[in-house]
Design a protein around this motif. Structure first.
Motif, PDB file in Angstrom:
ATOM      1  N   LEU A   1       1.275  -1.187  -0.028  1.00  0.00           N
ATOM      2  CA  LEU A   1      -0.096  -0.268   0.515  1.00  0.00           C
ATOM      3  C   LEU A   1       0.958   0.898   0.217  1.00  0.00           C
ATOM      4  O   LEU A   1       1.343   2.055   1.320  1.00  0.00           O
TER       5      LEU A   1
ATOM      6  N   ASP B   1       0.829   3.887  -1.064  1.00  0.00           N
ATOM      7  CA  ASP B   1       0.258   5.809  -1.033  1.00  0.00           C
ATOM      8  C   ASP B   1      -0.009   5.901   0.425  1.00  0.00           C
ATOM      9  O   ASP B   1      -1.266   7.179   1.217  1.00  0.00           O
ATOM     10  N   GLN B   2       0.275   5.403   1.748  1.00  0.00           N
ATOM     11  CA  GLN B   2      -0.807   5.198   3.201  1.00  0.00           C
ATOM     12  C   GLN B   2       1.209   4.917   3.555  1.00  0.00           C
ATOM     13  O   GLN B   2       1.674   4.262   4.052  1.00  0.00           O
TER      14      GLN B   2
ATOM     15  N   ASP C   1      -3.772   8.410   3.967  1.00  0.00           N
ATOM     16  CA  ASP C   1      -3.833   7.859   2.229  1.00  0.00           C
ATOM     17  C   ASP C   1      -3.405   9.077   1.807  1.00  0.00           C
ATOM     18  O   ASP C   1      -4.599   9.990   1.922  1.00  0.00           O
TER      19      ASP C   1
ATOM     20  N   SER D   1      -3.516  -3.709   5.284  1.00  0.00           N
ATOM     21  CA  SER D   1      -4.538  -3.118   4.482  1.00  0.00           C
ATOM     22  C   SER D   1      -5.140  -3.119   6.604  1.00  0.00           C
ATOM     23  O   SER D   1      -5.258  -3.993   6.758  1.00  0.00           O
TER      24      SER D   1
ATOM     25  N   TRP E   1     -11.682   6.874   8.603  1.00  0.00           N
ATOM     26  CA  TRP E   1     -10.867   7.214   8.390  1.00  0.00           C
ATOM     27  C   TRP E   1     -11.428   8.871   7.876  1.00  0.00           C
ATOM     28  O   TRP E   1     -13.804   8.965   7.810  1.00  0.00           O
TER      29      TRP E   1
ATOM     30  N   CYS F   1       3.054  13.204   4.230  1.00  0.00           N
ATOM     31  CA  CYS F   1       3.427  12.432   2.213  1.00  0.00           C
ATOM     32  C   CYS F   1       4.440  12.771   1.702  1.00  0.00           C
ATOM     33  O   CYS F   1       4.684  12.004   0.664  1.00  0.00           O
TER      34      CYS F   1
END
Length: 172
Positions: free
Chosen positions: A105, A107-108, A130, A150, A156, A170
């Protein structure tokens, strides 16, 4: 907090002592109220100084890899000088040195956030970001990781694309 209180009392005593010396040097020509007023002004000045220097002193002591993501400045009518120059009362720091990613994952990101407040204890919370979806989830209660990395049962929350915490986590 206790040390700041002691410093404030000693600042008041020092200013009162200086007023007494000045009164003695002028042949006791100053009014009698000058000593308590000097003590009060000294304590007020010390308190204001502590408020305005708290953020810089605290930020200097952050360990390497912990970056400040957001600050909250405060103004108050009870402190009229803050109308001219607000002071930093709270801030959020992100531990980028221990931030983790999962190859499955990409993007996390998982990072620890630290919440600092002027008269509050430091709070720490792990948060999952995320980056592609511009959302985050606190991992305090009920979130579980599956074998593929996950997360299930995460609450969220959407974040603005220009959120400073999201941008800091990020970009690394």
């Amino acid at each position: 907090m206790f040390i700041e209180l002691i410093a404030t009392v000693f600042a008041g005593l020092a200013c009162a002592g200086l007023a007494m010396l000045l009164n003695h040097a002028t042949g006791k020509r100053l009014p009698r109220w000058i000593t308590p007023v000097a003590a009060g002004l000294g304590m007020l000045a010390m308190t204001i100084s502590n408020e305005y220097t708290w953020f810089d002193r605290t930020a200097e002591r952050l360990p390497e890899g912990v970056e400040i993501a957001m600050t909250v400045d405060e103004q108050s009518w009870l402190r009229p000088w803050t109308q001219l120059a607000p002071y930093t009362k709270r801030f959020v720091a992100v531990d980028l040195a221990t931030a983790r990613t999962n190859a499955a994952l990409p993007d996390q990101r998982l990072a620890d956030l630290y919440f600092f407040g002027r008269w509050s204890p430091v709070n720490q919370a792990p948060m999952l970001f995320d980056c592609a979806g511009a959302r985050s989830a606190l991992l305090i209660d009920g979130a579980e990781f599956a074998e593929d990395g996950s997360i299930s049962d995460a609450d969220w929350q959407n974040m603005p694309a220009d959120d400073p915490i999201l941008a800091l986590v990020c970009e690394t």
